[in-house]
Motif scaffolding. Structure first.
Motif, PDB file in Angstrom:
ATOM      1  N   VAL A   8      31.901 -18.635  21.389  1.00  0.00           N
ATOM      2  CA  VAL A   8      32.989 -18.054  20.605  1.00  0.00           C
ATOM      3  C   VAL A   8      32.189 -16.868  19.871  1.00  0.00           C
ATOM      4  N   HIS A   9      33.079 -15.532  19.685  1.00  0.00           N
ATOM      5  CA  HIS A   9      32.334 -14.550  18.513  1.00  0.00           C
ATOM      6  C   HIS A   9      33.239 -14.396  17.679  1.00  0.00           C
ATOM      7  N   LEU A  10      32.885 -14.241  16.168  1.00  0.00           N
ATOM      8  CA  LEU A  10      33.795 -13.696  15.291  1.00  0.00           C
ATOM      9  C   LEU A  10      34.204 -12.476  15.503  1.00  0.00           C
ATOM     10  N   CYS A  33      30.476 -20.741  17.505  1.00  0.00           N
ATOM     11  CA  CYS A  33      30.801 -19.236  17.278  1.00  0.00           C
ATOM     12  C   CYS A  33      29.247 -18.609  17.010  1.00  0.00           C
ATOM     13  N   CYS A  34      29.322 -17.370  17.478  1.00  0.00           N
ATOM     14  CA  CYS A  34      28.140 -16.346  16.935  1.00  0.00           C
ATOM     15  C   CYS A  34      28.572 -15.051  16.547  1.00  0.00           C
ATOM     16  N   THR A  35      27.903 -14.206  16.069  1.00  0.00           N
ATOM     17  CA  THR A  35      28.322 -12.690  15.668  1.00  0.00           C
ATOM     18  C   THR A  35      28.252 -11.838  16.776  1.00  0.00           C
ATOM     19  N   VAL A  36      27.168 -11.135  16.844  1.00  0.00           N
ATOM     20  CA  VAL A  36      27.016 -10.090  17.839  1.00  0.00           C
ATOM     21  C   VAL A  36      27.760  -8.845  17.991  1.00  0.00           C
ATOM     22  N   VAL A  37      29.246  -9.012  17.939  1.00  0.00           N
ATOM     23  CA  VAL A  37      30.035  -7.941  18.334  1.00  0.00           C
ATOM     24  C   VAL A  37      30.018  -6.913  16.883  1.00  0.00           C
ATOM     25  N   GLY A  38      30.032  -5.552  17.169  1.00  0.00           N
ATOM     26  CA  GLY A  38      30.258  -4.688  16.241  1.00  0.00           C
ATOM     27  C   GLY A  38      28.784  -4.154  15.479  1.00  0.00           C
ATOM     28  N   MET A  39      27.745  -4.736  15.926  1.00  0.00           N
ATOM     29  CA  MET A  39      26.471  -4.391  15.195  1.00  0.00           C
ATOM     30  C   MET A  39      25.965  -3.242  16.276  1.00  0.00           C
ATOM     31  N   MET A  59      31.943 -21.236   8.460  1.00  0.00           N
ATOM     32  CA  MET A  59      31.681 -22.387   8.774  1.00  0.00           C
ATOM     33  C   MET A  59      32.057 -23.401   7.425  1.00  0.00           C
ATOM     34  N   ARG A  60      31.624 -22.932   6.612  1.00  0.00           N
ATOM     35  CA  ARG A  60      32.007 -23.477   5.295  1.00  0.00           C
ATOM     36  C   ARG A  60      33.652 -23.642   5.122  1.00  0.00           C
ATOM     37  N   ARG A  61      34.233 -22.577   5.202  1.00  0.00           N
ATOM     38  CA  ARG A  61      35.767 -22.528   5.384  1.00  0.00           C
ATOM     39  C   ARG A  61      36.131 -23.769   6.345  1.00  0.00           C
ATOM     40  N   HIS A  62      35.733 -23.866   7.336  1.00  0.00           N
ATOM     41  CA  HIS A  62      36.355 -24.741   8.525  1.00  0.00           C
ATOM     42  C   HIS A  62      35.216 -25.703   8.920  1.00  0.00           C
ATOM     43  N   PRO A  63      34.768 -26.539   8.222  1.00  0.00           N
ATOM     44  CA  PRO A  63      33.427 -27.297   8.340  1.00  0.00           C
ATOM     45  C   PRO A  63      33.756 -28.218   9.706  1.00  0.00           C
ATOM     46  N   GLU A  64      34.911 -28.615   9.806  1.00  0.00           N
ATOM     47  CA  GLU A  64      35.504 -29.667  11.081  1.00  0.00           C
ATOM     48  C   GLU A  64      35.487 -28.766  12.314  1.00  0.00           C
ATOM     49  N   ARG A  65      35.884 -27.514  12.070  1.00  0.00           N
ATOM     50  CA  ARG A  65      36.638 -26.732  13.285  1.00  0.00           C
ATOM     51  C   ARG A  65      35.140 -25.780  13.909  1.00  0.00           C
ATOM     52  N   VAL A  66      34.408 -25.319  12.962  1.00  0.00           N
ATOM     53  CA  VAL A  66      33.601 -24.212  13.513  1.00  0.00           C
ATOM     54  C   VAL A  66      31.973 -24.426  13.384  1.00  0.00           C
ATOM     55  N   ALA A  67      31.433 -24.508  14.333  1.00  0.00           N
ATOM     56  CA  ALA A  67      29.715 -24.709  14.174  1.00  0.00           C
ATOM     57  C   ALA A  67      29.163 -23.204  14.485  1.00  0.00           C
ATOM     58  N   GLY A  68      27.899 -23.038  14.294  1.00  0.00           N
ATOM     59  CA  GLY A  68      27.404 -21.690  14.438  1.00  0.00           C
ATOM     60  C   GLY A  68      25.948 -21.464  15.225  1.00  0.00           C
ATOM     61  N   TYR A  69      25.878 -20.515  15.935  1.00  0.00           N
ATOM     62  CA  TYR A  69      24.754 -20.155  16.603  1.00  0.00           C
ATOM     63  C   TYR A  69      24.034 -19.269  15.860  1.00  0.00           C
ATOM     64  N   CYS A  70      22.816 -19.049  15.381  1.00  0.00           N
ATOM     65  CA  CYS A  70      22.206 -18.057  14.433  1.00  0.00           C
ATOM     66  C   CYS A  70      21.862 -16.849  15.500  1.00  0.00           C
ATOM     67  N   GLY A 207      33.280 -22.339  27.897  1.00  0.00           N
ATOM     68  CA  GLY A 207      33.101 -21.355  26.912  1.00  0.00           C
ATOM     69  C   GLY A 207      34.320 -20.376  27.137  1.00  0.00           C
ATOM     70  N   SER A 208      34.847 -19.711  26.235  1.00  0.00           N
ATOM     71  CA  SER A 208      36.091 -18.727  26.154  1.00  0.00           C
ATOM     72  C   SER A 208      35.635 -17.209  25.976  1.00  0.00           C
ATOM     73  N   ASP A 209      34.593 -17.042  24.997  1.00  0.00           N
ATOM     74  CA  ASP A 209      33.950 -15.710  24.934  1.00  0.00           C
ATOM     75  C   ASP A 209      34.744 -15.032  23.800  1.00  0.00           C
ATOM     76  N   LEU A 210      35.908 -15.929  23.326  1.00  0.00           N
ATOM     77  CA  LEU A 210      36.788 -15.213  22.197  1.00  0.00           C
ATOM     78  C   LEU A 210      35.729 -14.462  21.259  1.00  0.00           C
ATOM     79  N   TYR A 211      36.380 -13.258  20.748  1.00  0.00           N
ATOM     80  CA  TYR A 211      37.817 -13.136  20.509  1.00  0.00           C
ATOM     81  C   TYR A 211      38.600 -12.115  21.622  1.00  0.00           C
ATOM     82  N   GLY A 212      37.477 -11.790  22.457  1.00  0.00           N
ATOM     83  CA  GLY A 212      37.791 -10.722  23.569  1.00  0.00           C
ATOM     84  C   GLY A 212      38.239 -11.417  24.810  1.00  0.00           C
ATOM     85  N   ALA A 213      38.840 -12.506  24.666  1.00  0.00           N
ATOM     86  CA  ALA A 213      39.294 -13.259  25.676  1.00  0.00           C
ATOM     87  C   ALA A 213      40.504 -14.335  25.320  1.00  0.00           C
TER      88      ALA A 213
END
Ligand SMILES: [Zn+2]
Length: 259
Positions: A8-10, A33-39, A59-70, A207-213
């Protein structure tokens, strides 16, 4: 079924609007999730690090629902390596994301892979074989296989079945440390079926590749692959749950102990 979306992407600095509600409706409990897009393809260190800050805030806002790849641009060397260390050890991100700033088997990447191995952390690698328009440092399944051969302890996720399922799956098949995900518009039920038949269901991740999917259509293509109930459970969440359960966030583990 408790599904985990492993790719997933932010959208900007947040999840795409409605993502969590759609996850509730469809049964996706965790978005990794990871970031990537827009940079841009070759982002500066400050932009990458800021995007990792944004992800940590989500991640801090949604600790049960979101994990992160750096996400890192390996060209930034020590600064990026320190950012990666901090995200895993202090902010409890769970993995590493590589995109198109370098080929994934470039020696610039090796220190990041070695660090990820100490955490037993999954490494999500964008990979795509294009007919036209291949980016200069866009990895293909060949590069992923090279990396897997060099680092059999690394837990590698080759995204998108590298865009060409037949050849890509054959290239990674000999390396049991390589998984692949079901995201990408050329990937449908038939491709998911090929991947599961050749790699085993244990090596295929939803994997979905959200948000572009579209989340629903990405779930649908796995449901339409003709898998058994057991295979479906592994692909839709069991495999990613197992990978996440093995991640260590400490500094004291050596490679030998982690493995
Ligand atoms: Zn992606």
């Amino acid at each position: 079924m408790n599904m985990i979306d492993a790719h997933v992407h932010l959208q900007g600095a947040d999840l795409a609007p409605g993502t969590l509600a759609e996850g509730d409706r469809l049964g996706v409990k965790l978005f990794v999730c990871c970031t990537v897009v827009g940079m841009g393809y070759y982002p500066k260190f400050e932009a990458v690090s800021k995007s990792n800050d944004d992800l940590y805030a989500v991640m801090r806002r949604h600790p049960e629902r979101v994990a992160g790849y750096c996400y890192v641009n390996p060209r930034h060397g020590k600064a990026a390596l320190e950012d990666f260390r901090r995200r895993i050890e202090d902010q409890r991100m769970i993995g590493l994301k590589l995109w198109v700033a370098t080929l994934c088997d470039d020696p610039l990447v090796f220190p990041f892979i070695e660090q990820a191995i100490t955490y037993n952390a999954p490494i999500l690698i964008h990979a795509w074989r294009k007919t036209v328009g291949q980016l200069p440092y866009e990895s293909t399944a060949e590069h992923v296989a090279n990396l897997a051969r060099r680092y059999p302890e690394a837990r590698i996720i080759m995204a998108h079945m590298a865009g060409k399922v037949e050849s890509a799956i054959n290239l990674i098949e000999p390396y049991p440390n390589v998984y692949t995900d079901t995201s990408g518009s050329p990937i449908g039920g038939a491709e998911v079926s090929i991947a599961v038949n050749r790699l085993g269901a244990e090596r295929v991740l939803f994997g979905s590749d959200l948000y572009g999917a579209c989340l629903a259509s990405n779930i649908g293509k796995v449901l339409g692959a003709g898998l058994s109930r057991e295979q479906l459970d592994l692909v839709m969440g069991g495999n990613m749950e197992r990978l996440l359960g093995g991640v260590s966030h400490g500094t004291s583990q050596t490679r030998g102990i982690v493995q």
